[in-house]
Design a protein around this motif. Structure first.
Motif, mmCIF file in Angstrom:
data_model
loop_
_atom_site.group_PDB
_atom_site.id
_atom_site.type_symbol
_atom_site.label_atom_id
_atom_site.label_comp_id
_atom_site.label_asym_id
_atom_site.label_seq_id
_atom_site.Cartn_x
_atom_site.Cartn_y
_atom_site.Cartn_z
ATOM 1 N N PRO A 129 32.967 11.904 47.550
ATOM 2 C CA PRO A 129 33.481 12.550 46.337
ATOM 3 C C PRO A 129 34.915 12.121 46.062
ATOM 4 C CG PRO A 129 33.524 14.100 48.172
ATOM 5 C CD PRO A 129 32.810 12.868 48.665
ATOM 6 N N VAL A 130 35.309 12.205 44.805
ATOM 7 C CA VAL A 130 36.699 11.986 44.429
ATOM 8 C C VAL A 130 37.418 13.322 44.587
ATOM 9 C CG1 VAL A 130 38.281 11.298 42.595
ATOM 10 C CG2 VAL A 130 36.048 10.181 42.808
ATOM 11 N N ARG A 131 38.425 13.360 45.448
ATOM 12 C CA ARG A 131 39.132 14.604 45.752
ATOM 13 C C ARG A 131 40.447 14.644 44.985
ATOM 14 N NH1 ARG A 131 40.889 14.256 50.420
ATOM 15 N NH2 ARG A 131 40.925 16.421 51.117
ATOM 16 N N ILE A 132 40.653 15.736 44.256
ATOM 17 C CA ILE A 132 41.774 15.825 43.310
ATOM 18 C C ILE A 132 42.588 17.088 43.583
ATOM 19 C CG2 ILE A 132 42.411 15.874 40.865
ATOM 20 C CD1 ILE A 132 39.469 14.780 40.373
ATOM 21 N N LEU A 133 43.902 16.940 43.591
ATOM 22 C CA LEU A 133 44.828 18.070 43.666
ATOM 23 C C LEU A 133 45.373 18.333 42.265
ATOM 24 C CD1 LEU A 133 46.900 20.012 45.161
ATOM 25 C CD2 LEU A 133 48.380 18.013 45.333
ATOM 26 N N VAL A 134 45.384 19.594 41.856
ATOM 27 C CA VAL A 134 45.911 19.976 40.540
ATOM 28 C C VAL A 134 47.119 20.878 40.738
ATOM 29 C CG1 VAL A 134 45.455 21.275 38.431
ATOM 30 C CG2 VAL A 134 43.689 19.759 39.360
ATOM 31 N N ALA A 135 48.254 20.515 40.152
ATOM 32 C CA ALA A 135 49.480 21.299 40.306
ATOM 33 C C ALA A 135 50.089 21.614 38.939
ATOM 34 C CB ALA A 135 50.490 20.546 41.168
ATOM 35 N N VAL B 197 46.125 29.446 33.897
ATOM 36 C CA VAL B 197 45.142 29.100 32.865
ATOM 37 C C VAL B 197 45.024 27.583 32.703
ATOM 38 C CG1 VAL B 197 46.806 29.222 30.948
ATOM 39 C CG2 VAL B 197 44.379 29.636 30.517
ATOM 40 N N VAL B 198 46.143 26.861 32.866
ATOM 41 C CA VAL B 198 46.103 25.405 32.774
ATOM 42 C C VAL B 198 45.322 24.831 33.957
ATOM 43 C CG1 VAL B 198 47.486 23.284 32.802
ATOM 44 C CG2 VAL B 198 48.247 25.267 31.472
ATOM 45 N N ARG C 250 40.599 22.134 36.146
ATOM 46 C CA ARG C 250 39.510 22.142 37.135
ATOM 47 C C ARG C 250 38.149 22.003 36.439
ATOM 48 N NH1 ARG C 250 37.997 24.100 42.384
ATOM 49 N NH2 ARG C 250 40.142 24.716 42.900
ATOM 50 N N ALA C 251 37.973 22.753 35.354
ATOM 51 C CA ALA C 251 36.700 22.698 34.633
ATOM 52 C C ALA C 251 36.443 21.299 34.075
ATOM 53 C CB ALA C 251 36.701 23.736 33.502
ATOM 54 N N LEU C 252 37.481 20.681 33.498
ATOM 55 C CA LEU C 252 37.326 19.332 32.961
ATOM 56 C C LEU C 252 36.985 18.326 34.054
ATOM 57 C CD1 LEU C 252 40.258 18.974 30.381
ATOM 58 C CD2 LEU C 252 37.838 18.612 29.891
ATOM 59 N N LEU C 253 37.708 18.403 35.151
ATOM 60 C CA LEU C 253 37.538 17.426 36.228
ATOM 61 C C LEU C 253 36.203 17.593 36.953
ATOM 62 C CD1 LEU C 253 41.189 17.607 37.589
ATOM 63 C CD2 LEU C 253 40.138 15.620 36.497
ATOM 64 N N VAL D 106 37.976 19.378 42.795
ATOM 65 C CA VAL D 106 39.369 19.782 42.942
ATOM 66 C C VAL D 106 39.494 20.414 44.326
ATOM 67 C CG1 VAL D 106 41.194 21.299 42.088
ATOM 68 C CG2 VAL D 106 39.716 20.101 40.462
ATOM 69 N N CYS D 107 40.128 19.694 45.243
ATOM 70 C CA CYS D 107 40.194 20.140 46.633
ATOM 71 C C CYS D 107 41.297 21.162 46.857
ATOM 72 C CB CYS D 107 40.363 18.952 47.579
ATOM 73 S SG CYS D 107 41.885 18.000 47.334
ATOM 74 N N ALA D 108 42.252 21.270 45.907
ATOM 75 C CA ALA D 108 43.338 22.240 46.056
ATOM 76 C C ALA D 108 44.058 22.410 44.729
ATOM 77 C CB ALA D 108 44.326 21.801 47.127
ATOM 78 N N GLU D 109 44.679 23.575 44.561
ATOM 79 C CA GLU D 109 45.549 23.850 43.427
ATOM 80 C C GLU D 109 46.921 24.241 43.969
ATOM 81 O OE1 GLU D 109 44.051 26.704 40.654
ATOM 82 O OE2 GLU D 109 42.008 25.902 40.682
ATOM 83 N N ALA D 110 47.952 23.981 43.181
ATOM 84 C CA ALA D 110 49.313 24.355 43.568
ATOM 85 C C ALA D 110 50.040 24.896 42.343
ATOM 86 C CB ALA D 110 50.062 23.153 44.133
ATOM 87 N N ALA D 111 50.877 25.928 42.573
ATOM 88 C CA ALA D 111 51.593 26.572 41.473
ATOM 89 C C ALA D 111 53.043 26.113 41.354
ATOM 90 C CB ALA D 111 51.542 28.088 41.643
ATOM 91 N N ASN D 112 53.512 25.316 42.330
ATOM 92 C CA ASN D 112 54.868 24.764 42.239
ATOM 93 C C ASN D 112 54.915 23.426 42.972
ATOM 94 O OD1 ASN D 112 55.878 25.151 45.117
ATOM 95 N ND2 ASN D 112 55.397 27.286 44.609
#
Length: 214
Positions: A2-8, A13-14, A19-22, A30-36
């Motif tokens: 799989p293609v593993r993606i981090l979203v920050a 809401v963004v 995540r939904a698009l990817l 999306v293997c992880a999310e970050a808020a900062n």
């Protein structure tokens, strides 16, 4: 694999929308999310994602500095900057920091999947609106060269952002794991190099250069 993606991004809401698009793309997760920015660097170092999607204006550490640090911790991770800003100087600075992709949030629904797909294959990607504003962004080998370098060291840029966000010398020291005296020295060097005489000037500089949100 799989293609593993981090979203920050500092807005939940963004991150949810990204995540939904990817994850609409088969085999992408999306293997992880970050808020900062600091959380993004930490998670990228731990998880070594294929692609990290970063906002520019994140608290504690902005997208430019996060890009520099992620590229050191996980050189194989490609960085895609997703932002509202399309200034040529900012694009050049981000690409010079090691990002190979830059798209505008307004274009995310049209360009996000294509951008991540290009980056996972280690191909640069700039949305058309950004490409038009940048003169010769890529060299013949696909690498980017910024037109100028900041006078501040990477650590000084970190301290600058925290000071502009209203952190005290003691708070800066705690966040960065340095002594208060070292934090004070960095602050003095920043003020000297940029010829600032007040914190107000420092904050204005940080807002003007998109280091923090205005």
């Amino acid at each position: 694999m799989p293609v593993r993606i981090l979203v920050a991004d500092d807005h939940q809401v963004v991150r949810t929308g990204l995540r939904a698009l990817l994850e609409s793309k088969t085999g992408w997760q999306v293997c992880a999310e970050a808020a900062n920015g600091r959380e993004a660097v930490e998670k990228a170092g731990q998880l070594k994602p294929d692609v990290a999607v970063l906002d520019i204006g994140m608290p504690l550490l902005n997208g430019v500095e996060a890009t520099r640090q992620i590229r050191k911790l996980s050189p194989q991770t490609e960085i895609l900057i997703l932002t509202m800003h399309d200034s040529e100087l900012l694009v050049q600075e981000v690409l010079g920091a090691g990002a190979h992709g830059y798209i505008l949030k307004d274009d995310a629904d049209r360009n996000l999947v294509a951008a991540v797909d290009a980056l996972r294959r280690h191909k640069p990607y700039l949305s058309s609106r950004v490409s038009e504003s940048v003169s010769n962004p890529a060299g013949p080998d696909g690498s980017f060269n910024p037109s100028s370098r900041s006078r501040l060291t990477p650590r000084e840029r970190e301290v600058l952002q925290l000071l502009a966000e209203g952190k005290s010398n003691k708070e800066v020291a705690g966040i960065l794991g340095i002594s208060v005296k070292t934090a004070e020295t960095h602050r003095a060097n920043i003020m000297l190099k940029l010829d600032f005489h007040s914190v107000t000037e420092l904050v204005r500089y940080a807002v003007r250069n998109k280091i923090i949100q205005g």
